[in-house]
Motif scaffolding. Structure first.
Motif, PDB file in Angstrom:
ATOM      1  N   ARG A 356       0.834  -1.203   0.000  1.00 33.40           N
ATOM      2  CA  ARG A 356       0.000   0.000   0.000  1.00 33.40           C
ATOM      3  C   ARG A 356       0.866   1.249   0.000  1.00 33.40           C
ATOM      4  NH1 ARG A 356      -2.582  -0.825   4.446  1.00 33.40           N
ATOM      5  NH2 ARG A 356      -4.303  -1.977   3.533  1.00 33.40           N
ATOM      6  N   GLN A 357       1.961   1.211   0.754  1.00 34.74           N
ATOM      7  CA  GLN A 357       2.841   2.378   0.849  1.00 34.74           C
ATOM      8  C   GLN A 357       3.448   2.736  -0.499  1.00 34.74           C
ATOM      9  OE1 GLN A 357       6.123   2.044   3.709  1.00 34.74           O
ATOM     10  NE2 GLN A 357       7.420   3.171   2.299  1.00 34.74           N
ATOM     11  N   VAL A 358       3.933   1.726  -1.238  1.00 36.37           N
ATOM     12  CA  VAL A 358       4.604   2.011  -2.505  1.00 36.37           C
ATOM     13  C   VAL A 358       3.640   1.984  -3.688  1.00 36.37           C
ATOM     14  CG1 VAL A 358       6.779   1.106  -1.647  1.00 36.37           C
ATOM     15  CG2 VAL A 358       5.250  -0.423  -2.872  1.00 36.37           C
ATOM     16  N   GLY A 359       2.365   1.641  -3.421  1.00 36.02           N
ATOM     17  CA  GLY A 359       1.379   1.646  -4.497  1.00 36.02           C
ATOM     18  C   GLY A 359       1.581   0.537  -5.508  1.00 36.02           C
ATOM     19  N   LEU A 360       2.044  -0.629  -5.042  1.00 33.14           N
ATOM     20  CA  LEU A 360       2.279  -1.761  -5.935  1.00 33.14           C
ATOM     21  C   LEU A 360       1.429  -2.942  -5.493  1.00 33.14           C
ATOM     22  CD1 LEU A 360       6.163  -1.723  -6.377  1.00 33.14           C
ATOM     23  CD2 LEU A 360       4.473  -1.245  -8.140  1.00 33.14           C
ATOM     24  N   ARG A 361       0.565  -3.420  -6.372  1.00 29.53           N
ATOM     25  CA  ARG A 361      -0.198  -4.636  -6.096  1.00 29.53           C
ATOM     26  C   ARG A 361       0.046  -5.597  -7.247  1.00 29.53           C
ATOM     27  NH1 ARG A 361      -4.372  -4.333  -2.569  1.00 29.53           N
ATOM     28  NH2 ARG A 361      -4.225  -6.596  -2.638  1.00 29.53           N
ATOM     29  N   SER A 362       0.537  -6.769  -6.936  1.00 25.64           N
ATOM     30  CA  SER A 362       0.855  -7.764  -7.949  1.00 25.64           C
ATOM     31  C   SER A 362       0.246  -9.097  -7.556  1.00 25.64           C
ATOM     32  CB  SER A 362       2.376  -7.895  -8.087  1.00 25.64           C
ATOM     33  OG  SER A 362       2.946  -8.362  -6.875  1.00 25.64           O
ATOM     34  N   GLU A 363       0.334 -10.067  -8.481  1.00 27.22           N
ATOM     35  CA  GLU A 363      -0.132 -11.419  -8.173  1.00 27.22           C
ATOM     36  C   GLU A 363       0.624 -11.964  -6.967  1.00 27.22           C
ATOM     37  OE1 GLU A 363      -2.478 -13.292  -9.431  1.00 27.22           O
ATOM     38  OE2 GLU A 363      -3.117 -12.208 -11.206  1.00 27.22           O
ATOM     39  N   ALA A 364       1.915 -11.668  -6.895  1.00 25.33           N
ATOM     40  CA  ALA A 364       2.731 -12.169  -5.790  1.00 25.33           C
ATOM     41  C   ALA A 364       2.325 -11.516  -4.475  1.00 25.33           C
ATOM     42  CB  ALA A 364       4.212 -11.916  -6.071  1.00 25.33           C
ATOM     43  N   SER A 365       2.239 -10.183  -4.452  1.00 25.21           N
ATOM     44  CA  SER A 365       1.900  -9.502  -3.199  1.00 25.21           C
ATOM     45  C   SER A 365       0.497  -9.878  -2.741  1.00 25.21           C
ATOM     46  CB  SER A 365       2.025  -7.988  -3.361  1.00 25.21           C
ATOM     47  OG  SER A 365       1.059  -7.481  -4.258  1.00 25.21           O
ATOM     48  N   GLN A 366      -0.408 -10.098  -3.687  1.00 27.72           N
ATOM     49  CA  GLN A 366      -1.768 -10.511  -3.333  1.00 27.72           C
ATOM     50  C   GLN A 366      -1.743 -11.818  -2.552  1.00 27.72           C
ATOM     51  OE1 GLN A 366      -4.184 -11.650  -6.656  1.00 27.72           O
ATOM     52  NE2 GLN A 366      -6.069 -11.755  -5.484  1.00 27.72           N
ATOM     53  N   ARG A 367      -0.919 -12.747  -2.982  1.00 30.27           N
ATOM     54  CA  ARG A 367      -0.845 -14.036  -2.291  1.00 30.27           C
ATOM     55  C   ARG A 367      -0.163 -13.911  -0.940  1.00 30.27           C
ATOM     56  NH1 ARG A 367      -1.625 -14.832  -7.435  1.00 30.27           N
ATOM     57  NH2 ARG A 367      -2.606 -16.759  -8.193  1.00 30.27           N
ATOM     58  N   PHE A 368       0.923 -13.135  -0.884  1.00 23.42           N
ATOM     59  CA  PHE A 368       1.594 -12.955   0.403  1.00 23.42           C
ATOM     60  C   PHE A 368       0.691 -12.230   1.398  1.00 23.42           C
ATOM     61  CE2 PHE A 368       5.803 -13.434  -1.852  1.00 23.42           C
ATOM     62  CZ  PHE A 368       6.199 -14.549  -1.136  1.00 23.42           C
ATOM     63  N   GLU A 369      -0.099 -11.271   0.919  1.00 22.37           N
ATOM     64  CA  GLU A 369      -0.993 -10.528   1.803  1.00 22.37           C
ATOM     65  C   GLU A 369      -2.051 -11.439   2.422  1.00 22.37           C
ATOM     66  OE1 GLU A 369      -2.766  -7.091   0.000  1.00 22.37           O
ATOM     67  OE2 GLU A 369      -0.888  -6.476  -0.924  1.00 22.37           O
ATOM     68  N   LYS A 370      -2.537 -12.381   1.649  1.00 28.66           N
ATOM     69  CA  LYS A 370      -3.584 -13.280   2.135  1.00 28.66           C
ATOM     70  C   LYS A 370      -3.010 -14.428   2.948  1.00 28.66           C
ATOM     71  CE  LYS A 370      -6.753 -12.213  -1.661  1.00 28.66           C
ATOM     72  NZ  LYS A 370      -7.793 -11.595  -0.846  1.00 28.66           N
ATOM     73  N   GLY A 371      -1.697 -14.653   2.834  1.00 24.12           N
ATOM     74  CA  GLY A 371      -1.056 -15.704   3.616  1.00 24.12           C
ATOM     75  C   GLY A 371      -0.797 -16.948   2.800  1.00 24.12           C
ATOM     76  N   VAL A 372       0.475 -17.221   2.495  1.00 31.11           N
ATOM     77  CA  VAL A 372       0.832 -18.426   1.751  1.00 31.11           C
ATOM     78  C   VAL A 372       1.176 -19.538   2.736  1.00 31.11           C
ATOM     79  CG1 VAL A 372       1.641 -17.130  -0.242  1.00 31.11           C
ATOM     80  CG2 VAL A 372       3.260 -17.746   1.552  1.00 31.11           C
ATOM     81  N   ASN A 373       1.219 -20.754   2.233  1.00 31.07           N
ATOM     82  CA  ASN A 373       1.514 -21.920   3.059  1.00 31.07           C
ATOM     83  C   ASN A 373       3.020 -22.045   3.256  1.00 31.07           C
ATOM     84  OD1 ASN A 373       1.565 -24.368   4.349  1.00 31.07           O
ATOM     85  ND2 ASN A 373       1.030 -25.575   2.529  1.00 31.07           N
ATOM     86  N   ILE A 374       3.455 -21.880   4.493  1.00 28.09           N
ATOM     87  CA  ILE A 374       4.891 -21.919   4.768  1.00 28.09           C
ATOM     88  C   ILE A 374       5.487 -23.290   4.471  1.00 28.09           C
ATOM     89  CG2 ILE A 374       4.652 -22.571   7.207  1.00 28.09           C
ATOM     90  CD1 ILE A 374       6.933 -20.596   7.814  1.00 28.09           C
ATOM     91  N   ALA A 375       4.651 -24.328   4.515  1.00 26.47           N
ATOM     92  CA  ALA A 375       5.172 -25.687   4.300  1.00 26.47           C
ATOM     93  C   ALA A 375       5.489 -25.974   2.836  1.00 26.47           C
ATOM     94  CB  ALA A 375       4.164 -26.712   4.816  1.00 26.47           C
ATOM     95  N   THR A 376       4.976 -25.150   1.897  1.00 26.63           N
ATOM     96  CA  THR A 376       5.214 -25.411   0.471  1.00 26.63           C
ATOM     97  C   THR A 376       6.414 -24.658  -0.077  1.00 26.63           C
ATOM     98  OG1 THR A 376       3.730 -23.633  -0.237  1.00 26.63           O
ATOM     99  CG2 THR A 376       2.752 -25.821   0.067  1.00 26.63           C
ATOM    100  N   VAL A 377       7.165 -23.979   0.782  1.00 26.36           N
ATOM    101  CA  VAL A 377       8.310 -23.201   0.299  1.00 26.36           C
ATOM    102  C   VAL A 377       9.291 -24.095  -0.473  1.00 26.36           C
ATOM    103  CG1 VAL A 377      10.389 -21.966   1.041  1.00 26.36           C
ATOM    104  CG2 VAL A 377       8.170 -21.350   2.003  1.00 26.36           C
ATOM    105  N   ALA A 378       9.723 -25.175   0.162  1.00 29.53           N
ATOM    106  CA  ALA A 378      10.694 -26.062  -0.487  1.00 29.53           C
ATOM    107  C   ALA A 378      10.070 -26.769  -1.685  1.00 29.53           C
ATOM    108  CB  ALA A 378      11.223 -27.080   0.517  1.00 29.53           C
ATOM    109  N   LEU A 379       8.787 -27.129  -1.580  1.00 33.00           N
ATOM    110  CA  LEU A 379       8.110 -27.831  -2.672  1.00 33.00           C
ATOM    111  C   LEU A 379       8.018 -26.945  -3.914  1.00 33.00           C
ATOM    112  CD1 LEU A 379       6.786 -30.636  -3.032  1.00 33.00           C
ATOM    113  CD2 LEU A 379       4.591 -29.544  -2.586  1.00 33.00           C
TER     114      LEU A 379
END
Length: 816
Positions: A356-379
């Motif tokens: 919000r501060q930098v005015g950037l919304r992307s597919e990636a930030s959308q997923r991180f904002e909603k919370g990704v599964n920490i267990a799938t990082v290595a997968l």
């Protein structure tokens, strides 16, 4: 979220067309907003081969093309200047009706017959954001692999319908295609086939010693993994991958970027690739940005950062804005030889604030904002490595670096079949519920001796929305089918609606204050911590215990208010800045105090009635307006107590209150047997607080405990008949030290004159000439009266003298 039917079928074949599948998903709670058909109007558009391209003899800007469609040769005149012999292009044959409504028929252009039309991306209704800038100009040039005569919808992958999902915030897991496939499998009971992920590490050496990762703030980054790839062979990604990306609304860029985007869409986990040679010493440091630190992001914009932003850095500089956008300096380019691939888990609130501060919304930030599964990082990292190796994009260096500070644990939820059926109004057997859970990938374990009645469900980490038994009941309802749950009418005893006693008391409070000239205001329950300093509450020997928000919207709303004074003073400041200096406002709201810190349970929430007055009454022809002061507000409180029929309220000085004037503040209370019940306080605002809020005058405030008032209030008052016998009045003026409160005088009057004194009234307070310093004169009027007879002078005189004697003996009173 756009999901292609073709992509879904790679994991689960539901045996349904797009409309049927959309209906089933919607009925199961995964709403499909729209089914998009991209091949409409393209049924007579095929791949053509340009055998000849010549200048039009009579038009400088036109070209005459000989086009082979596999079954027929067409002569087509075009104005596009990007066509060349040997290219493959989309050809709309006669009879075609394009998506824009244009009908194709045989025609003549400058005397030369033209049969059909060469098509641009716009005429094929391709989404501009999914194609390169070059493809947006002129005729769309197809790849050499395109089959001559093949329908263009099939060549470009436009023949697969797309499901447009409208996801609720709790189902962020469905931002991954494989998780949508899991839903389809569970709903249709069809087998799920997920990609088998294996990585052949053919690169030279090992990642050990070449890449180091350090996480400086575990609260903002719980896991960070990295892989190293060498001998990068940058180029376009294969057509199938480009088409799947385009179906999801993303533009193909190059093979490495496309792979990271593909894995993000497939598994729901964003990745980022760095130019390894531009990372100092091969060291990755996940830290907060320094105040004023600058970073030029991939969009070539310079970003001014602060410690609220999480960055990926090397020992020398920030190289990426974590979870939002990479840095320009470490961008993968044609000159890149080795890449470092990142997969991580970041704090959702931190990413949301930064985006919000930098005015950037992307597919990636959308997923991180909603919370990704920490267990799938290595997968996700291994899936990307697998695709990089299979598509011969780079060599995979053996090994990974995986800093995993907070390992995720699968949640276990206990449930009872009977409880779920009671919630849903169903009679579903335990075996059927277990089948639903197994279809969702949940492991079921029945309790010994309670098989098919009571058990536990182990929830995969990707279903972060599953918290308790109610969530399990929702899953059962979804898979059982909401339409299969019988419709029942609500049951209950019909009662006449009426206000509860607390509601009645609150209504009386509001009516009394509004009738006294007050206006009701509503302020935020969240306040700025700086208010505690302004109210001098932090200067106390023990600072107040306050509840700080973990994720405040702003500093202005950082804590839950321990008192309502901050909000009322803010309202006063706002009005004073607009030259409204005469103000009478009140608020019915709540204050909050923790039972203990850190919080282990809900805080104590107390309903309070607060008010503020400053200035004076409105100007009126009938007389001079009265100033709002301590006694004016005290009168309002007494009027309120009278309305609620609360008696025997006592007042005491309260010089200890930090934000009230020590000489003009009081507490009010009553006693129930030996128990003291505090009702609230009032007083003039402390001069230091007035200065801190930049106010003028002498505002007065009060705060009353609504719960105490409700408990003490009476529904009916006490009434007595008019007296039959006459009364007699006597006055007395006594001199007492200033520190002796009038309440002590009145207590003695009540005790000694209880049988004959019907009422008393303080009518004068005097300090000045003839009164010693440190003393004051109190003048009372006492009314003597009995309900059963006329009093004699002797009776009145004796009682009056007894009262005076008691005042002299107990308080040292002198009579004037």
């Amino acid at each position: 979220m756009h999901v292609s039917i073709e992509w879904l079928r790679a994991y689960v074949d539901a045996g349904l067309n797009a409309e049927q599948l959309a209906d089933k998903l919607t009925r199961a709670g995964i709403a499909v907003e729209n089914v998009i058909y991209r091949d409409q109007g393209l049924d007579k558009v095929v791949v053509g081969y340009l055998q000849e391209v010549e200048k039009h003899p009579d038009a400088e800007r036109l070209f005459v093309c000989k086009v082979d469609t596999g079954t027929e040769m067409y002569q087509i005149v075009t104005g596009a200047d990007n066509v060349r012999a040997g290219q493959k292009v989309p050809v709309a044959t006669p009879g075609a009706k394009l998506p824009n409504g244009l009908k194709i028929k045989k025609t003549k252009l400058r005397g030369i017959e033209s049969i059909g039309m060469l098509c641009s991306a716009e005429e094929l209704a391709l989404d501009e954001k999914t194609i390169s800038p070059e493809e947006r100009e002129g005729i769309l040039i197809l790849s050499d692999d395109a089959l001559i005569g093949q329908p263009i919808a099939q060549t470009l992958g436009l023949d697969a319908p797309i499901l447009e999902l409208e996801l609720t915030p709790n189902r962020a897991d469905c931002l991954a295609v494989i998780n949508v496939a899991r839903e389809v499998s569970a709903i249709t009971a069809k087998p799920l086939t997920l990609p088998a992920i294996t990585v052949e590490e053919k690169g030279q050496g090992s990642i050990e010693g070449q890449v180091q990762v350090a996480i400086e703030d575990p609260e903002l980054c719980g896991r960070y993994a990295a892989r190293l790839f060498t001998n990068l062979r940058l180029g376009p990604s294969p057509a199938w991958m480009q088409q799947r990306l385009q179906s999801a609304g993303m533009r193909p860029i190059n093979n490495i970027v496309d792979i990271t985007n593909y894995v993000m869409l497939e598994m729901g986990h964003p990745l980022h690739a760095f130019d390894y040679n531009r990372i100092a010493k091969g060291q990755i440091i996940v830290r907060r940005a320094h105040q004023g630190e600058k970073l030029i992001t991939l969009d070539e914009q310079e970003r001014q950062l602060n410690p609220e932003n999480l960055v990926i850095a090397d020992p020398e500089k920030a190289v990426a804005l974590a979870g939002v956008m990479g840095g320009l300096e470490t961008e993968v380019t044609d000159k890149t030889e080795s890449i470092l691939l990142e997969a991580a888990h970041f704090n959702p609130a931190s990413i949301r604030r930064t985006a919000r501060q930098v005015g950037l919304r992307s597919e990636a930030s959308q997923r991180f904002e909603k919370g990704v599964n920490i267990a799938t990082v290595a997968l996700a990292m291994d899936r990307a490595a697998q695709l990089i190796e299979e598509l011969n994009v780079a060599d995979v260096v053996p090994g990974t670096v995986d800093v995993y500070l907070k390992p995720a644990e699968e949640r276990v939820i206990s449930f009872k079949v009977e409880s779920i059926n009671n919630l849903l109004g169903t009679q579903i057997a335990g075996t059927e519920m277990a089948r639903f859970f197994n279809n969702l990938g949940f492991a079921v374990k029945w309790q010994t001796g309670q098989e098919e009645l009571e058990g536990q469900v182990t929830i995969p980490t990707y279903r972060q929305d599953m918290k308790d038994e109610h969530d399990l009941a929702e899953e059962v309802a979804r898979l059982f089918g909401y339409d299969n749950i019988a419709t029942t009418l609500p049951k209950g005893v019909t009662t006449t609606g009426q206000r509860t006693w607390p509601q009645t008391v609150k209504e009386k409070m509001v009516q009394t204050l509004v009738g006294s000239g007050f206006r009701e205001v509503i302020t935020f329950s969240f306040i700025n911590p700086r208010h505690l300093q302004k109210l001098k509450m932090t200067a106390q020997p023990e600072e107040p215990a306050v509840i700080a928000l973990q994720n405040p919207l702003s500093e202005e709303q950082g804590i839950l208010r321990p008192t309502m004074m901050a909000g009322l003073l803010d309202v006063a400041v706002r009005n004073a800045s607009r030259r409204i200096n005469d103000l009478a406002i009140f608020e019915l709201g709540s204050t909050f105090q923790p039972r203990q810190l850190p919080l282990q349970e809900l805080p104590i929430e107390k309903a309070k009635l607060s008010a503020l007055m400053m200035g004076q009454e409105g100007i009126h022809w009938s007389g001079k307006p009265q100033s709002y002061d301590f006694y004016y507000l005290k009168g309002i409180i007494e009027k309120l107590l009278g309305t609620l029929k609360i008696e025997k309220v006592q007042w005491e000085a309260w010089p200890e209150c930090p934000f009230l004037h020590p000489g003009r503040s009081a507490r009010l209370y009553t006693e129930d047997g030996k128990e003291r019940i505090d009702i609230g306080y009032l007083g003039e605002v402390h001069p230091d607080v007035i200065e801190a809020y930049d106010l003028s005058g002498r505002p007065v405030v009060m705060e009353l405990d609504v719960e105490a008032l409700t408990a003490l209030a009476q529904a009916k008052g006490y009434y007595k008949a008019l007296p039959k016998y006459p009364s007699t009045d006597r006055d007395m003026a006594l001199i007492l030290p200033i520190n002796v409160p009038a309440s002590k005088v009145e207590a003695i009057i009540a005790q000694k004159g209880s049988k004959l004194v019907e009422r008393w009234q303080l009518f004068d307070v005097y300090q000045g000439n003839q009164i010693p310093e440190g003393y004051r004169s109190l003048a009372y009027s006492l009314r003597y009266q009995r309900a059963d007879r006329t009093l004699t002078d002797e009776e009145v005189n004796k009682t009056h003298d007894d009262i005076k004697s008691a005042l002299t003996a107990e308080l040292g009173a002198q009579f004037r």
